[in-house]
Write an enzyme that holds these catalytic residues in place. Structure first.
Site, mmCIF file in Angstrom:
data_model
loop_
_atom_site.group_PDB
_atom_site.id
_atom_site.type_symbol
_atom_site.label_atom_id
_atom_site.label_comp_id
_atom_site.label_asym_id
_atom_site.label_seq_id
_atom_site.Cartn_x
_atom_site.Cartn_y
_atom_site.Cartn_z
ATOM 1 N N THR A 197 35.832 4.034 50.101
ATOM 2 C CA THR A 197 36.589 5.411 50.245
ATOM 3 C C THR A 197 35.665 6.506 49.726
ATOM 4 O O THR A 197 34.872 6.347 48.847
ATOM 5 C CB THR A 197 37.929 5.048 49.265
ATOM 6 O OG1 THR A 197 38.796 6.271 49.471
ATOM 7 C CG2 THR A 197 37.611 4.797 47.911
ATOM 8 N N ARG A 198 36.204 7.619 50.143
ATOM 9 C CA ARG A 198 35.692 9.009 49.660
ATOM 10 C C ARG A 198 36.805 10.043 49.025
ATOM 11 O O ARG A 198 36.595 11.146 48.888
ATOM 12 C CB ARG A 198 34.760 9.660 50.830
ATOM 13 C CG ARG A 198 35.651 9.683 52.068
ATOM 14 C CD ARG A 198 34.938 10.801 52.858
ATOM 15 N NE ARG A 198 35.677 11.885 52.986
ATOM 16 C CZ ARG A 198 36.390 12.496 53.878
ATOM 17 N NH1 ARG A 198 36.966 11.494 54.896
ATOM 18 N NH2 ARG A 198 37.024 13.342 53.864
ATOM 19 N N HIS A 202 45.790 6.183 46.611
ATOM 20 C CA HIS A 202 47.059 6.311 46.528
ATOM 21 C C HIS A 202 47.798 4.857 46.574
ATOM 22 O O HIS A 202 46.983 4.113 46.935
ATOM 23 C CB HIS A 202 47.729 7.547 47.047
ATOM 24 C CG HIS A 202 47.142 8.658 46.842
ATOM 25 N ND1 HIS A 202 47.058 9.175 45.617
ATOM 26 C CD2 HIS A 202 46.415 9.707 47.615
ATOM 27 C CE1 HIS A 202 46.624 10.434 45.643
ATOM 28 N NE2 HIS A 202 46.115 10.620 46.645
ATOM 29 N N HIS A 205 46.770 3.059 50.077
ATOM 30 C CA HIS A 205 45.498 2.415 49.707
ATOM 31 C C HIS A 205 45.449 1.143 49.095
ATOM 32 O O HIS A 205 44.763 0.223 49.235
ATOM 33 C CB HIS A 205 44.418 3.413 49.097
ATOM 34 C CG HIS A 205 44.250 4.620 49.902
ATOM 35 N ND1 HIS A 205 44.885 5.713 49.382
ATOM 36 C CD2 HIS A 205 43.869 5.261 51.028
ATOM 37 C CE1 HIS A 205 44.549 6.758 49.920
ATOM 38 N NE2 HIS A 205 43.977 6.383 51.074
ATOM 39 N N GLY A 290 39.919 0.796 58.088
ATOM 40 C CA GLY A 290 41.384 1.275 58.217
ATOM 41 C C GLY A 290 41.346 2.039 59.593
ATOM 42 O O GLY A 290 40.395 2.140 60.545
ATOM 43 N N ARG A 291 42.241 3.069 59.738
ATOM 44 C CA ARG A 291 42.526 4.190 60.546
ATOM 45 C C ARG A 291 41.320 5.252 60.403
ATOM 46 O O ARG A 291 41.133 5.611 59.351
ATOM 47 C CB ARG A 291 43.825 4.674 60.537
ATOM 48 C CG ARG A 291 44.001 5.530 61.653
ATOM 49 C CD ARG A 291 45.479 6.182 61.405
ATOM 50 N NE ARG A 291 45.855 7.243 62.373
ATOM 51 C CZ ARG A 291 45.426 8.251 62.580
ATOM 52 N NH1 ARG A 291 44.592 8.825 61.744
ATOM 53 N NH2 ARG A 291 45.696 9.051 63.660
ATOM 54 N N ASP A 292 40.408 5.737 61.577
ATOM 55 C CA ASP A 292 39.572 6.878 61.416
ATOM 56 C C ASP A 292 38.530 6.718 60.449
ATOM 57 O O ASP A 292 38.473 7.501 59.452
ATOM 58 C CB ASP A 292 40.422 7.987 61.163
ATOM 59 C CG ASP A 292 39.617 9.320 61.530
ATOM 60 O OD1 ASP A 292 38.525 9.119 62.556
ATOM 61 O OD2 ASP A 292 39.787 10.458 60.995
ATOM 62 N N ILE A 476 29.746 49.587 45.564
ATOM 63 C CA ILE A 476 30.181 50.164 46.847
ATOM 64 C C ILE A 476 30.458 48.991 47.848
ATOM 65 O O ILE A 476 31.036 49.119 48.864
ATOM 66 C CB ILE A 476 28.952 51.035 47.139
ATOM 67 C CG1 ILE A 476 28.985 52.232 46.148
ATOM 68 C CG2 ILE A 476 29.071 51.599 48.648
ATOM 69 C CD1 ILE A 476 28.073 53.413 46.443
ATOM 70 N N ALA A 477 29.063 48.009 47.891
ATOM 71 C CA ALA A 477 29.265 46.935 48.704
ATOM 72 C C ALA A 477 29.472 47.441 50.145
ATOM 73 O O ALA A 477 30.242 46.974 50.912
ATOM 74 C CB ALA A 477 30.204 45.741 48.325
HETATM 75 S S1 PPS Z 1 25.742 48.950 46.160
HETATM 76 O O1 PPS Z 1 25.326 49.947 47.522
HETATM 77 O O2 PPS Z 1 26.938 48.365 46.209
HETATM 78 O O3 PPS Z 1 24.471 48.234 45.741
HETATM 79 O O4 PPS Z 1 25.829 50.111 45.363
HETATM 80 P P1 PPS Z 1 26.395 50.081 43.714
HETATM 81 O O5 PPS Z 1 25.443 49.083 42.822
HETATM 82 O O6 PPS Z 1 27.988 50.017 43.759
HETATM 83 O O7 PPS Z 1 25.805 51.421 43.037
HETATM 84 C C1 PPS Z 1 26.684 52.328 43.313
HETATM 85 C C2 PPS Z 1 26.327 53.538 42.132
HETATM 86 O O8 PPS Z 1 25.206 54.316 41.991
HETATM 87 C C3 PPS Z 1 25.027 55.593 42.135
HETATM 88 N N1 PPS Z 1 23.781 55.987 43.318
HETATM 89 C C4 PPS Z 1 24.304 55.816 44.871
HETATM 90 N N2 PPS Z 1 25.296 55.308 45.274
HETATM 91 C C5 PPS Z 1 25.068 54.974 46.733
HETATM 92 N N3 PPS Z 1 23.800 55.294 47.331
HETATM 93 C C6 PPS Z 1 22.902 55.927 46.723
HETATM 94 N N4 PPS Z 1 21.680 56.137 47.252
HETATM 95 C C7 PPS Z 1 23.075 56.127 45.192
HETATM 96 N N5 PPS Z 1 22.297 56.558 44.024
HETATM 97 C C8 PPS Z 1 22.600 56.194 43.015
HETATM 98 C C9 PPS Z 1 26.603 56.211 42.490
HETATM 99 O O9 PPS Z 1 26.860 56.583 41.376
HETATM 100 C C10 PPS Z 1 27.313 54.727 42.544
HETATM 101 O O10 PPS Z 1 28.475 54.883 41.750
HETATM 102 P P2 PPS Z 1 29.919 54.933 42.067
HETATM 103 O O11 PPS Z 1 30.572 54.482 41.165
HETATM 104 O O12 PPS Z 1 30.190 53.993 43.562
HETATM 105 O O13 PPS Z 1 30.203 56.212 42.205
#
Ligand code: PPS
Length: 570
Positions: A197-198, A202, A205, A290-292, A476-477
């Site tokens: 079994t993995r 219950h 089984h 067993g099954r499957d 910011i991502a």
């Molecule tokens: S990222 O892109 O997600 O890695 O950015 P992050 O780590 O969130 O950093 C953003 C903060 O760094 C300042 N900052 C800049 N932001 C965007 N572009 C450039 N070139 C840059 N240089 C400095 C900026 O104050 C960001 O802070 P927040 O709080 O977003 O204003």
């Protein structure tokens, strides 16, 4: 017939060197080229060395591999359904020569074995998938492995075992085939039926194992896999605690529990034969199918990869040669009016049949709903609940994304304070600016560095989530793919709420608290997000807020309400 007939008519093939020889090999291996074994290779090597894979004497060479893929046989003609191969990188394979020896080491560099190279080749992994697993669909975990994870070269050859891999958990429950055969001999057990079994066990089984033992008048070996199972399975620590509880329900002296360090392939029928050969090597006379059996789930079209009883059919065709007897079982269901478990095909039309599917059990655990006693034992359910707490006890991550000046940090701070007031779990804020000062202080704003920054934040958040805390991230991502990666890192452990702070750039720029937009417009700051660097707008965020329209307090409140609706807070 003696109960301990040697497997395949030969001796159990243990591949360990004698002690003095092993010490010498350890010295000599310092000069050998070393391969660091993956977790899966370490499992395979463990079972090769301890004889569970008898009659194999090493990783397959090319001719054996081809015949195993095509006909489930070694070149000697012996039945062997699954290729046991050592995959290595192109760089490692480059200057390898047949006739030489390499060292095989674990992740810490401990020498586990040496391998005398007989073959080095580049296998056709697509063809292997098709021939062994009957499909190229990468929803099959082993096909996904071959397509996306396997190294491109195979190295075959004889193994000389130096020492078994070290495992620190459940040491007393891990046995080699000769240890288990010895125990059976000591106990005077002559007929042993093995249950593979993995999953947690219950009542259904348990009923199967009781019936099997009764049917063939044998003792029982419960031998769960603790090596590698299907991705997403319940971790083996939880499972073994469950097994220990359920074992209390078996009559004394009838049943043994032993853990098998197998890396499963989810190969359905072929895997069933493999499991049987392994159990035969462990000294068992009967094997429950067993099954499957070892089923990999459904393909891209939602159809099961293998028929529910394909494994039993294939086993039946090879039973004599396998020299271990199959004990086949149909699916067991609970018949409420008779208060007993019965095979599904033995119920009557008037019976009230109850059954809980695996996904229904998971849903009930998630929602903290009742799992009835006819289904499992309270102690087993309690273990599962510990490992799968309901949502309001799981960790989660609120991942803010948005332009600079959009209000991420302000709302994140407000949310943090509200969650602290709620007091359900520890809260950690990973604010963009703060992370840039600490965790990512050496990074620039290039695409590569932004991705690295987000991955670091994701890693920390996943650890927090895994351990039941709340992570609030506010970078910011700007890139969708990296945000997706972070989502994938976190969702296996708990909740993930992507929160897009969608404040329009004009509003962000008008605020310009740090004066960065002005600098970017003046060309003094290059690569600024939203000005001359991209921001990919999220398409599937759980929450979207615009701080141009909502106060930070209200925005945080909206997030709280969403968390409540999703069940993460009460
Ligand atoms: S990222 O892109 O997600 O890695 O950015 P992050 O780590 O969130 O950093 C953003 C903060 O760094 C300042 N900052 C800049 N932001 C965007 N572009 C450039 N070139 C840059 N240089 C400095 C900026 O104050 C960001 O802070 P927040 O709080 O977003 O204003």
């Amino acid at each position: 017939m003696g109960a301990f007939k040697e497997p395949h008519g030969g001796k159990l093939k243990e591949l360990y060197l004698a002690e003095g020889k092993a010490d010498r090999v350890k010295e000599e291996a310092r000069n050998l080229k070393s391969w660091d074994l993956t977790a899966r290779q370490l499992c395979d090597l463990d079972l090769l060395m301890n004889g569970a894979f008898s009659p194999l004497e090493g990783f397959l060479g090319e001719a054996d591999y081809e015949r195993v893929c095509d006909e489930m046989r070694l070149t000697s003609g012996v039945l062997w359904p699954i290729p046991v191969t050592l995959d290595v990188s192109e760089a490692f394979a480059e200057d390898l020569k047949t006739g030489t020896t390499i060292a095989l080491r674990d992740a810490e560099g401990v020498l586990i074995a040496t391998l005398d190279i007989s073959d080095i080749w580049r296998p056709d992994l697509d063809s292997e998938a098709l021939r062994v697993f009957g499909t190229n669909d990468d929803l099959h975990p082993s096909v996904a492995f071959l397509k996306h994870k396997s190294n491109p070269f195979y190295v075959g050859g004889r193994i000389h075992g130096v020492e078994p891999p070290t495992y620190y958990d459940f040491k007393l429950l891990r046995d080699t085939p000769s240890e288990l055969r010895g125990r059976f001999r000591k106990l005077g057990w002559r007929k042993i039926v093995a249950f593979q079994t993995r999953n947690p066990l219950h009542r259904a089984h348990q009923e199967i194992t009781f019936r099997a033992a009764r049917e063939v008048e044998a003792n029982l070996l419960i031998q769960p896999v603790v090596g590698m199972t299907k991705p997403g399975d319940i971790d083996h620590f939880t499972r073994v605690r469950c097994y220990e509880h359920i074992l209390e329900q078996y009559p004394d002296q009838t049943t043994q529990l032993s853990l098998l360090n197998l890396a499963m392939r989810m190969g359905g029928p072929r895997e069933a034969l493999w499991h049987a050969i392994i159990r035969k090597n462990y000294g068992c006379t009967h094997f429950i199918v067993g099954r499957d059996h070892a089923g990999p789930g459904n393909d891209k079209n939602g159809n099961p990869f293998y028929g529910p009883y394909d494994a039993q059919d294939l086993f039946a065709r090879h039973e004599e040669e396998l020299d271990i007897t199959m004990v086949p079982f149909k699916m067991m269901v609970y018949v409420e009016n008779k208060a007993e478990y019965l095979p599904a095909d033995e119920t009557e039309a008037t019976d009230k049949v109850l059954n809980l599917s695996g996904s229904e059990v998971r849903r009930r655990l998630q929602e903290g709903l009742e799992i009835p006693e006819w289904f499992s034992y309270p102690k087993v359910v309690a273990e599962l609940r510990k490992a799968h707490p309901p949502k309001h006890k799981q960790g989660f991550t609120v991942f803010f994304t948005g332009l600079s000046g959009s209000g991420k940090s302000t709302v994140a701070n407000a949310l943090m304070v509200k969650l602290l007031e709620n007091g359900s779990r520890p809260v950690t804020l990973l604010d963009g600016d703060v992370v840039r000062k600490n965790l990512s202080s050496e990074l620039t704003f290039s695409k590569e560095h932004r991705d690295l920054n987000i991955q670091r934040i994701g890693y920390v958040a996943s650890e927090i989530t895994k351990n039941g805390g709340i992570a609030i991230c506010a970078p910011i991502a700007p890139y969708a793919a990296t945000r997706r990666l972070v989502r994938e890192m976190i969702t296996p452990y708990g909740g993930f709420m992507e929160t897009h702070v969608a404040t329009p750039i004009e509003v962000c720029e008008a605020r310009d608290r740090k004066g960065l937009y002005a600098k970017a417009r003046a060309g003094l700051l290059k690569g600024f997000t939203g000005i001359d660097d991209p921001y990919e707008v999220p398409e599937n965020a759980e929450i979207v807020i615009d701080t141009g329209e909502l106060s930070p307090d209200l925005a945080a409140h909206r997030i709280l309400i969403t968390l409540e609706k999703l069940g993460y807070i009460r």
